[in-house]
Motif scaffolding. Structure first.
Motif, PDB file in Angstrom:
ATOM      1  N   PRO A 138      96.429  71.519  21.427  1.00 15.92           N
ATOM      2  CA  PRO A 138      95.337  72.349  20.902  1.00 15.92           C
ATOM      3  C   PRO A 138      94.728  71.800  19.615  1.00 15.92           C
ATOM      4  CG  PRO A 138      97.148  73.735  21.645  1.00 15.92           C
ATOM      5  CD  PRO A 138      97.656  72.318  21.659  1.00 15.92           C
ATOM      6  N   ALA A 139      95.564  71.279  18.727  1.00 10.03           N
ATOM      7  CA  ALA A 139      95.041  70.719  17.481  1.00 10.03           C
ATOM      8  C   ALA A 139      94.224  69.462  17.750  1.00 10.03           C
ATOM      9  CB  ALA A 139      96.187  70.422  16.516  1.00 10.03           C
ATOM     10  N   MET A 140      94.669  68.634  18.691  1.00 10.28           N
ATOM     11  CA  MET A 140      93.878  67.465  19.075  1.00 10.28           C
ATOM     12  C   MET A 140      92.504  67.908  19.567  1.00 10.28           C
ATOM     13  SD  MET A 140      96.523  65.076  21.234  1.00 10.28           S
ATOM     14  CE  MET A 140      98.118  64.558  20.621  1.00 10.28           C
ATOM     15  N   ALA A 141      92.500  68.907  20.435  1.00  8.68           N
ATOM     16  CA  ALA A 141      91.239  69.404  20.987  1.00  8.68           C
ATOM     17  C   ALA A 141      90.329  69.925  19.886  1.00  8.68           C
ATOM     18  CB  ALA A 141      91.517  70.499  22.012  1.00  8.68           C
ATOM     19  N   GLY A 144      88.582  67.145  18.447  1.00  7.59           N
ATOM     20  CA  GLY A 144      87.691  66.456  19.363  1.00  7.59           C
ATOM     21  C   GLY A 144      88.179  65.132  19.902  1.00  7.59           C
ATOM     22  N   ARG A 145      89.465  64.821  19.700  1.00  5.24           N
ATOM     23  CA  ARG A 145      89.995  63.570  20.247  1.00  5.24           C
ATOM     24  C   ARG A 145      91.514  63.593  20.250  1.00  5.24           C
ATOM     25  NH1 ARG A 145      91.626  59.344  17.002  1.00  5.24           N
ATOM     26  NH2 ARG A 145      90.765  57.856  18.500  1.00  5.24           N
ATOM     27  N   GLY A 146      92.092  62.831  21.161  1.00  6.08           N
ATOM     28  CA  GLY A 146      93.541  62.712  21.221  1.00  6.08           C
ATOM     29  C   GLY A 146      93.965  62.072  22.527  1.00  6.08           C
ATOM     30  N   CYS A 147      95.193  61.588  22.539  1.00  8.58           N
ATOM     31  CA  CYS A 147      95.759  60.949  23.732  1.00  8.58           C
ATOM     32  C   CYS A 147      97.176  61.454  23.955  1.00  8.58           C
ATOM     33  CB  CYS A 147      95.804  59.432  23.577  1.00  8.58           C
ATOM     34  SG  CYS A 147      94.203  58.648  23.370  1.00  8.58           S
ATOM     35  N   GLY A 181      95.331  67.387  31.259  1.00  7.21           N
ATOM     36  CA  GLY A 181      94.197  66.483  31.106  1.00  7.21           C
ATOM     37  C   GLY A 181      92.909  67.073  31.641  1.00  7.21           C
ATOM     38  N   LEU A 182      93.000  67.792  32.742  1.00  8.22           N
ATOM     39  CA  LEU A 182      91.815  68.434  33.317  1.00  8.22           C
ATOM     40  C   LEU A 182      91.291  69.521  32.381  1.00  8.22           C
ATOM     41  CD1 LEU A 182      89.852  68.801  35.682  1.00  8.22           C
ATOM     42  CD2 LEU A 182      91.540  70.341  36.726  1.00  8.22           C
ATOM     43  N   GLU A 183      92.190  70.328  31.863  1.00  6.75           N
ATOM     44  CA  GLU A 183      91.784  71.435  31.009  1.00  6.75           C
ATOM     45  C   GLU A 183      91.214  70.970  29.669  1.00  6.75           C
ATOM     46  OE1 GLU A 183      94.895  74.303  30.559  1.00  6.75           O
ATOM     47  OE2 GLU A 183      95.147  74.590  32.727  1.00  6.75           O
ATOM     48  N   TYR A 184      91.699  69.837  29.168  1.00  7.58           N
ATOM     49  CA  TYR A 184      91.297  69.386  27.841  1.00  7.58           C
ATOM     50  C   TYR A 184      90.283  68.243  27.864  1.00  7.58           C
ATOM     51  CZ  TYR A 184      94.565  72.294  25.252  1.00  7.58           C
ATOM     52  OH  TYR A 184      95.203  73.364  24.682  1.00  7.58           O
TER      53      TYR A 184
END
Length: 269
Positions: A138-141, A144-147, A181-184
């Motif tokens: 959630p924090a990555m989202a 606006g970016r993350g892996c 991955g689909l949700e985010y």
């Protein structure tokens, strides 16, 4: 006047589970060597402390672009995961890369596994991935970016005799990662899976009768419906770490919900 290029992962902060040895240690070492700050965690706290000491020693020969934090962590404990992920963010900065490597192996006939083995396999291999992703995704989202990369197993997609519980738990982890991955995806967070085959790790060696590589690993085992490895070699942990590094890099910016088999062709995919 030319300037040296910035390290591949300069400015990145990675959280790696199962980093005490084998694939996890190779992943932590690779990300750190290429400039990332790394929170390396493992149930074996001494192992990650030793890894940290080796990588950050003055004679290690690695550029000091990032920081290295070593912590004991039981990924099956959601409260512990919450505490250690929060500490990593405080100490190193916002985590933008999560690599789930922590895993355990229990073998036995599909209908012969006892309740404790089944529960422990899912607690670590599947729920551990859920716990870390729940804290960090959630924090990555929000930024606006993350892996996120989950190291599963080729057994997650190819049935293995005597490994039903392990395979099922790894399949659960892989599918959870893809659904995440689909949700985010619209939030800029990419989630992928690496599926190693036989890799020279302590877990793999626990299946051997001695210290020598059994012929069945490379040549296959028809009695157990196991394929040979077409490339004719067992993987080194670095082979898997390099695949992880690719998936978390900008070179893979258009890849998400993928499952990359690193098995020398054994799964025939």
């Amino acid at each position: 006047m030319s300037h040296a290029a910035a390290p591949r992962f300069a400015g990145r902060v990675a959280f790696v589970t199962g980093a005490g040895r084998g694939i996890g240690a190779a992943v932590a070492r690779t990300l750190y060597a290429h400039g990332a700050s790394v929170a390396a965690t493992d149930l074996d706290g001494e192992a990650v402390e030793e890894l940290a000491a080796g990588l950050t020693a003055p004679d290690a020969g690695l550029p000091a672009h990032g920081r290295f934090l070593a912590r004991r962590l039981d990924v099956a404990d959601p409260a512990a995961v919450r505490a250690v992920t929060a500490e990593a963010a405080r100490e190193l900065g916002p985590v933008d890369t999560l690599v789930n490597v922590a895993g355990i192996l229990r073998t036995g006939p599909a209908a012969g596994l006892d309740d404790a083995d089944w529960a422990s396999l899912f607690a670590v291999n599947a729920s551990g991935v859920f716990h870390t992703a729940r804290e960090l995704a959630p924090a990555m989202a929000g930024r606006g970016r993350g892996c996120i990369v989950t190291v599963a197993s080729d057994a997650a997609g190819v049935p293995r005799a005597g490994m039903a519980g392990y395979a099922a738990s790894k399949a659960a982890a892989a599918m959870f990662t893809k659904c995440l991955g689909l949700e985010y995806a619209r939030s800029g967070v990419r989630c992928n899976v690496v599926a190693p085959g036989s890799t020279d790790t302590p877990m793999q060696r626990s299946l051997w009768d001695g210290d020598e590589l059994p012929p069945r690993v490379l040549e296959g085992d028809p009695a157990r419906y196991r394929n040979a490895i077409p490339l004719g070699r067992i993987a080194d942990p670095q082979d898997v770490a390099d695949a992880v590094a690719f998936l978390v890099s900008d070179e893979a910016r258009h890849l998400t919900m993928q499952q990359l088999y690193v098995d020398g062709g054994a799964s025939l995919r």
